[in-house]
Motif scaffolding. Structure first.
Motif, PDB file in Angstrom:
ATOM      1  N   VAL A  75      30.666  13.846  13.942  1.00 30.19           N
ATOM      2  CA  VAL A  75      31.953  13.984  13.955  1.00 30.19           C
ATOM      3  C   VAL A  75      32.918  12.731  14.469  1.00 30.19           C
ATOM      4  CG1 VAL A  75      34.179  15.462  14.082  1.00 30.19           C
ATOM      5  CG2 VAL A  75      31.989  16.327  13.574  1.00 30.19           C
ATOM      6  N   TYR A  76      32.447  12.407  15.672  1.00 27.65           N
ATOM      7  CA  TYR A  76      33.100  11.423  16.701  1.00 27.65           C
ATOM      8  C   TYR A  76      32.367  10.293  16.821  1.00 27.65           C
ATOM      9  CZ  TYR A  76      34.763  16.274  17.800  1.00 27.65           C
ATOM     10  OH  TYR A  76      35.402  17.284  17.818  1.00 27.65           O
ATOM     11  N   PRO A  77      33.266   9.056  16.403  1.00 28.78           N
ATOM     12  CA  PRO A  77      32.636   7.859  16.369  1.00 28.78           C
ATOM     13  C   PRO A  77      31.825   7.314  17.605  1.00 28.78           C
ATOM     14  CG  PRO A  77      35.134   7.576  16.450  1.00 28.78           C
ATOM     15  CD  PRO A  77      34.620   9.093  16.205  1.00 28.78           C
ATOM     16  N   SER A  78      32.051   7.807  18.780  1.00 26.03           N
ATOM     17  CA  SER A  78      31.476   7.436  19.997  1.00 26.03           C
ATOM     18  C   SER A  78      30.216   8.034  20.133  1.00 26.03           C
ATOM     19  CB  SER A  78      32.448   7.547  21.167  1.00 26.03           C
ATOM     20  OG  SER A  78      32.477   8.974  21.567  1.00 26.03           O
ATOM     21  N   LEU A  79      29.770   9.030  19.440  1.00 29.17           N
ATOM     22  CA  LEU A  79      28.656   9.712  19.426  1.00 29.17           C
ATOM     23  C   LEU A  79      27.794   9.332  18.309  1.00 29.17           C
ATOM     24  CD1 LEU A  79      29.722  13.218  20.809  1.00 29.17           C
ATOM     25  CD2 LEU A  79      28.670  11.185  21.976  1.00 29.17           C
ATOM     26  N   ALA A  80      28.183   8.576  17.106  1.00 32.49           N
ATOM     27  CA  ALA A  80      27.794   8.486  15.915  1.00 32.49           C
ATOM     28  C   ALA A  80      26.646   7.407  15.793  1.00 32.49           C
ATOM     29  CB  ALA A  80      28.542   8.090  14.929  1.00 32.49           C
ATOM     30  N   GLY A  81      25.645   7.511  15.001  1.00 31.40           N
ATOM     31  CA  GLY A  81      24.694   6.485  14.841  1.00 31.40           C
ATOM     32  C   GLY A  81      23.898   6.214  15.670  1.00 31.40           C
ATOM     33  N   THR A  82      23.882   4.738  15.926  1.00 32.59           N
ATOM     34  CA  THR A  82      23.049   4.089  16.934  1.00 32.59           C
ATOM     35  C   THR A  82      23.522   4.342  18.300  1.00 32.59           C
ATOM     36  OG1 THR A  82      24.005   1.892  16.304  1.00 32.59           O
ATOM     37  CG2 THR A  82      21.908   2.720  15.146  1.00 32.59           C
ATOM     38  N   SER A  83      24.881   4.879  18.706  1.00 26.24           N
ATOM     39  CA  SER A  83      25.437   4.850  20.042  1.00 26.24           C
ATOM     40  C   SER A  83      24.495   5.917  20.638  1.00 26.24           C
ATOM     41  CB  SER A  83      26.881   5.472  19.705  1.00 26.24           C
ATOM     42  OG  SER A  83      27.382   4.707  18.824  1.00 26.24           O
ATOM     43  N   VAL A  84      23.332   5.596  20.926  1.00 30.12           N
ATOM     44  CA  VAL A  84      22.507   6.545  21.731  1.00 30.12           C
ATOM     45  C   VAL A  84      22.104   5.647  23.126  1.00 30.12           C
ATOM     46  CG1 VAL A  84      21.539   7.740  19.954  1.00 30.12           C
ATOM     47  CG2 VAL A  84      20.648   5.590  20.407  1.00 30.12           C
ATOM     48  N   PRO A  85      21.264   6.454  24.001  1.00 31.76           N
ATOM     49  CA  PRO A  85      20.864   5.547  25.096  1.00 31.76           C
ATOM     50  C   PRO A  85      19.779   4.300  24.829  1.00 31.76           C
ATOM     51  CG  PRO A  85      20.731   7.938  25.800  1.00 31.76           C
ATOM     52  CD  PRO A  85      21.120   7.755  24.119  1.00 31.76           C
ATOM     53  N   ARG A  86      20.020   3.328  25.546  1.00 31.30           N
ATOM     54  CA  ARG A  86      19.396   1.978  24.995  1.00 31.30           C
ATOM     55  C   ARG A  86      17.915   2.409  25.006  1.00 31.30           C
ATOM     56  NH1 ARG A  86      20.550  -1.953  22.354  1.00 31.30           N
ATOM     57  NH2 ARG A  86      22.563  -2.438  23.724  1.00 31.30           N
ATOM     58  N   ASP A  87      17.346   3.172  25.658  1.00 30.93           N
ATOM     59  CA  ASP A  87      15.914   3.280  25.547  1.00 30.93           C
ATOM     60  C   ASP A  87      15.431   4.226  24.607  1.00 30.93           C
ATOM     61  OD1 ASP A  87      16.614   5.634  27.022  1.00 30.93           O
ATOM     62  OD2 ASP A  87      15.227   5.079  28.864  1.00 30.93           O
ATOM     63  N   PHE A  88      16.370   4.849  23.742  1.00 31.69           N
ATOM     64  CA  PHE A  88      16.212   5.304  22.661  1.00 31.69           C
ATOM     65  C   PHE A  88      16.346   4.937  21.220  1.00 31.69           C
ATOM     66  CE2 PHE A  88      16.709   9.013  19.362  1.00 31.69           C
ATOM     67  CZ  PHE A  88      15.779   9.835  19.914  1.00 31.69           C
ATOM     68  N   VAL A  89      17.203   3.807  21.363  1.00 31.26           N
ATOM     69  CA  VAL A  89      17.750   3.262  20.035  1.00 31.26           C
ATOM     70  C   VAL A  89      16.701   2.350  19.381  1.00 31.26           C
ATOM     71  CG1 VAL A  89      18.355   0.873  20.968  1.00 31.26           C
ATOM     72  CG2 VAL A  89      19.740   2.051  19.254  1.00 31.26           C
ATOM     73  N   GLU A  90      15.501   2.089  20.059  1.00 31.41           N
ATOM     74  CA  GLU A  90      14.313   1.406  19.529  1.00 31.41           C
ATOM     75  C   GLU A  90      13.557   2.312  18.559  1.00 31.41           C
ATOM     76  OE1 GLU A  90      14.490  -1.946  18.541  1.00 31.41           O
ATOM     77  OE2 GLU A  90      16.240  -2.325  20.175  1.00 31.41           O
ATOM     78  N   TYR A  91      13.552   3.421  19.003  1.00 29.31           N
ATOM     79  CA  TYR A  91      12.571   4.363  18.322  1.00 29.31           C
ATOM     80  C   TYR A  91      12.581   4.679  17.014  1.00 29.31           C
ATOM     81  CZ  TYR A  91      11.385   9.406  17.073  1.00 29.31           C
ATOM     82  OH  TYR A  91      10.777  10.440  16.519  1.00 29.31           O
ATOM     83  N   PRO A  92      13.694   4.864  16.187  1.00 24.95           N
ATOM     84  CA  PRO A  92      13.569   5.150  14.911  1.00 24.95           C
ATOM     85  C   PRO A  92      13.352   3.826  14.051  1.00 24.95           C
ATOM     86  CG  PRO A  92      15.621   6.013  15.582  1.00 24.95           C
ATOM     87  CD  PRO A  92      15.284   5.239  16.701  1.00 24.95           C
ATOM     88  N   SER A  93      13.494   2.570  14.858  1.00 24.34           N
ATOM     89  CA  SER A  93      13.315   1.403  14.022  1.00 24.34           C
ATOM     90  C   SER A  93      11.916   1.114  14.163  1.00 24.34           C
ATOM     91  CB  SER A  93      13.932   0.246  14.556  1.00 24.34           C
ATOM     92  OG  SER A  93      13.698  -0.022  16.139  1.00 24.34           O
ATOM     93  N   GLN A  94      11.309   1.674  15.248  1.00 25.63           N
ATOM     94  CA  GLN A  94       9.651   1.554  15.560  1.00 25.63           C
ATOM     95  C   GLN A  94       8.895   2.354  14.669  1.00 25.63           C
ATOM     96  OE1 GLN A  94       9.945   1.862  19.890  1.00 25.63           O
ATOM     97  NE2 GLN A  94       9.396  -0.056  20.119  1.00 25.63           N
ATOM     98  N   VAL A  95       9.468   3.488  14.302  1.00 24.15           N
ATOM     99  CA  VAL A  95       8.895   4.597  13.479  1.00 24.15           C
ATOM    100  C   VAL A  95       8.630   3.944  12.197  1.00 24.15           C
ATOM    101  CG1 VAL A  95       9.017   6.779  12.046  1.00 24.15           C
ATOM    102  CG2 VAL A  95       9.577   6.638  14.632  1.00 24.15           C
ATOM    103  N   ASN A  96       9.855   3.284  11.668  1.00 22.62           N
ATOM    104  CA  ASN A  96       9.707   2.619  10.456  1.00 22.62           C
ATOM    105  C   ASN A  96       8.801   1.605   9.827  1.00 22.62           C
ATOM    106  OD1 ASN A  96      11.542   3.406   7.782  1.00 22.62           O
ATOM    107  ND2 ASN A  96      11.870   1.210   7.765  1.00 22.62           N
ATOM    108  N   GLU A  97       8.414   0.863  11.120  1.00 22.64           N
ATOM    109  CA  GLU A  97       7.185  -0.084  10.936  1.00 22.64           C
ATOM    110  C   GLU A  97       6.071   0.526  10.318  1.00 22.64           C
ATOM    111  OE1 GLU A  97       6.561  -2.803  14.251  1.00 22.64           O
ATOM    112  OE2 GLU A  97       8.421  -2.208  14.899  1.00 22.64           O
ATOM    113  N   MET A  98       5.775   1.997  10.456  1.00 21.40           N
ATOM    114  CA  MET A  98       4.435   2.458  10.214  1.00 21.40           C
ATOM    115  C   MET A  98       4.194   2.423   8.432  1.00 21.40           C
ATOM    116  SD  MET A  98       4.896   6.870  10.074  1.00 21.40           S
ATOM    117  CE  MET A  98       3.404   6.961   9.482  1.00 21.40           C
ATOM    118  N   TRP A  99       5.256   2.097   7.989  1.00 21.87           N
ATOM    119  CA  TRP A  99       5.238   2.260   6.367  1.00 21.87           C
ATOM    120  C   TRP A  99       4.739   1.016   5.661  1.00 21.87           C
ATOM    121  CZ3 TRP A  99       4.573   6.973   6.363  1.00 21.87           C
ATOM    122  CH2 TRP A  99       5.495   7.918   6.667  1.00 21.87           C
TER     123      TRP A  99
END
Length: 673
Positions: A472-496
């Motif tokens: 709902v709120y832009p400050s919590l949306a999308g990639t606005s996560v802790p820095r040491d979590f933000v790389e996680y989804p991108s690293q998972v996508n490498e598996m394909w």
């Protein structure tokens, strides 16, 4: 001057009209945006009605629409096509933004209203918004006294100025360090297409003849794997290693001064080091935990790297030098695994990798479809645009791909957002991926290396994180996560990238159309651990160097940055003379102008989650639609609307285990979890 940014764009997706935008427009819009948001926040702070969640926290989330619009348009174009005109205004613009953030977070009246709200009855994303907003204000100094706030403002301003100057000098230093060769014989090993591209680059840079090799941001340059002459490899390696060390574009003093100011600021905020400040907002429990994780990985990684060096020396017949490592490592792959990584490039053509690889995997997992659009005014002719659709045909958002290197583009690869998906604002996401692949000569296919294939999948993982945002709120949306979590989804996508159900769809010989030779995937899997010693060691070196710079105490100033760098790495048990850091102080853009200060450890921290997730997908049948839907629903769409580690545990059914990472990195025998 008519400024298109001062009004909401009438283009689809409220896309910025880049064809009409010039540098003064961005600066003017940011100035208006700052003034407008301060007026909105003043009205919130001075609202005579009792504070409620809606009239305080939600009202804050709605504020600053013009500023957000202007900055997202600017940050995208500045990093990807930073013309002289944009670089001229950048220091002023960055100073405005820095001062504005201080004006918000150090506003006593506004903070008093925020903390006065009784949030005990809030739940879910509403409760998360309150807790995250208050945490951000406190971390930014909201509870300091007036004198300390004035000092903090001055420190923030100076750090911002230094960071902007670091960025400017680094781009100039990268362009200066591009290496000119007069004779094609010196570039033996490169393909005809690569030679033609290098010749075009030389002409574009003003050389009458010859060949120009441009640099990518990391120390290791892709062409080191293919150049046959050791002397040419050494020249390229040293040009990379020595960026920013001297001349009018030297960056070392800027880096040292920035680190010192950050340490002073940390003490003002009540912390021992800048790293302690940063880790308040991380998923890691603290600096000691991060140091312990790095330390347990260093010894086995270095041991593996030394063992690899011994293997390379058997082939080279002499002690291995850093500039020869990639070349002989490729020879080992050919000899031991019958794997010619150089020849593999002929099977990876950029358009095929994007559309039949990256996009096809997203279709298989998430039901997405992509239609290229040519009607939106991008900031450079090389930028491509696709509309992205959900499985039911509804529009999800826009994806922009900007893949080729140019002199106006920062090095490396990244994802940006031009619009963020947050239901409060009623916006659909517009996200970008930017890479630095050498542009082929006219008429030649754009071939990419296996590393660049992985990067394409990696960055699209970030794009999916932004596209799937469902908060709902832009400050919590999308990639606005802790820095040491933000790389996680991108690293998972490498598996394909090399998955048996994805790879055959895009890997075809550019000239013959033949599929990869039988046994290639098996050879790649068998060779997967080869080179992990080097790769892990060069990464850990960068993570250790980052923490060394950001573990300085109050006002400590490093007079000799190179000696400091060498000492920090060797004392940690690393071997920089044999395996140099992925980034050195002179060109460590991530930490001196990229938001990763004291956070470069994030990649390995996130990789624990990534490796454990890869195991989950494998156990559950791979790239199946139901698997993708679970990952999208419980994790990718959540952003920071709840604790990211809570999202992970709901998705996985338990906390992450470290063993899959240790196996991937070839460290399992040396480390007991």
């Amino acid at each position: 001057m008519h400024n298109p940014l001062l009004e909401r764009s009438t283009l689809p997706f409220e896309f910025p009209d880049y064809s009409a935008l010039e540098a003064p427009h961005y600066l003017d819009a940011v100035r208006h945006g700052v003034d407008g948001q301060l007026e909105e926040l003043r009205a919130i702070a001075q609202n005579p009605e009792a504070p409620t969640f809606e009239n305080t926290f939600v009202a804050m989330e709605r504020s600053g629409a013009l500023l957000r619009r202007a900055l997202m348009a600017y940050w995208t174009v500045f990093s990807a096509h930073g013309t002289d005109e944009l670089r001229e205004i950048d220091p002023q613009l960055q100073a405005l933004v820095s001062a504005h953030e201080d004006a918000i977070h150090l506003d006593e009246e506004l903070f008093a209203r925020l903390v006065s709200l009784d949030a005990a009855g809030l739940v879910g994303e509403d409760a998360r918004l309150v807790s995250e907003t208050l945490r951000t204000f406190r971390a930014a100094g909201a509870e300091l006294d007036a004198e300390s706030k004035a000092r903090l403002r001055a420190l923030n301003s100076e750090v911002t100025d230094l960071s902007s100057e670091y960025s400017r000098r680094l781009l100039a230093a990268m362009n200066e360090a591009a290496l000119h060769f007069a004779d094609a014989a010196e570039l033996a090993g490169l393909s005809d297409g690569e030679l033609a591209s290098a010749a075009d680059a030389a002409r574009a840079a003003g050389h009458a003849d010859g060949y120009l090799l441009t640099l990518v941001l990391p120390t290791s340059q892709p062409l080191l794997e293919r150049l046959e002459r050791s002397g040419s490899r050494r020249r390229l390696f040293e040009a990379s290693l020595n960026r920013g060390l001297e001349g009018e574009n030297q960056t070392l003093e800027l880096a040292s001064r920035m680190a010192s100011l950050r340490s002073t600021r940390a003490r003002l905020l009540g912390h021992d080091t800048h790293a302690d400040v940063v880790l308040q907002e991380a998923t890691a429990p603290g600096l000691d935990a991060v140091r312990a994780r790095l330390a347990e990985l260093i010894a086995p990684a270095v041991a593996n790297a030394r063992a690899e060096a011994e293997e390379l020396e058997k082939i080279s017949g002499s002690p291995i030098m850093p500039w020869d490592w990639a070349f002989y490592s490729a020879a080992v792959a050919r000899e031991r695994h019958a794997l010619d990584t150089v020849a593999l490039r002929e099977y990876f053509e950029l358009d095929a990798v994007i559309e039949r690889g990256v996009f096809a995997a997203a279709t298989r997992l998430y039901g997405l479809s992509f239609t290229e659009r040519f009607d939106l005014p991008t900031y450079h002719p090389d930028v491509r645009t696709w509309e992205v659709f959900n499985e039911d045909g509804s529009t999800l958002g826009l994806f922009l791909g900007d893949y080729f290197a140019r002199s106006t583009k920062a090095g490396g690869a990244w994802m940006n957002s031009i619009r963020e998906s947050a239901s409060l604002l009623g916006e659909l996401p517009v996200v970008t991926n930017t890479l630095n692949i050498p542009k082929p000569a006219a008429g030649e296919p754009a071939l990419v290396s296996l590393d660049e294939v992985n990067t394409l999948f990696h960055e699209f993982g970030h794009a999916l994180h932004g596209l799937f945002s469902n908060g709902v709120y832009p400050s919590l949306a999308g990639t606005s996560v802790p820095r040491d979590f933000v790389e996680y989804p991108s690293q998972v996508n490498e598996m394909w990238a090399l998955h048996a159900e994805v790879l055959p769809g895009y890997a075809a010989h550019t000239r013959t159309g033949d599929p990869l030779p039988d046994g290639t995937v098996e050879a790649l899997e068998a060779a997967a651990l080869w080179g992990e010693g080097f790769a892990t060691t060069e990464y850990l070196s960068a993570a250790v160097l980052d923490l060394a710079w950001h573990s300085l105490t109050d006002g400590e100033l490093v007079e000799d940055p190179l000696a400091f760098e060498q000492r920090a790495l060797t004392e940690a048990g690393l071997i920089p003379d044999l395996v140099p850091s992925r980034y050195r102080t002179g060109y460590f853009k991530h930490i001196f102008d990229g938001g990763y200060s004291a956070g470069y450890y994030s990649y390995i921290w996130s990789e624990v989650l990534d490796a454990d997730t890869v195991e989950w997908f494998t156990e559950n049948g791979g790239p199946k639609r139901e698997n993708g839907e679970r990952f999208r629903t419980e994790l990718l769409s959540r952003g920071n609307t709840r604790d990211p580690l809570e999202s992970y545990e709901i998705f996985r059914g338990r906390p992450a285990l470290i063993e899959p990472l240790l196996l991937r990195r070839g460290l399992a025998k040396e480390i007991k979890a």
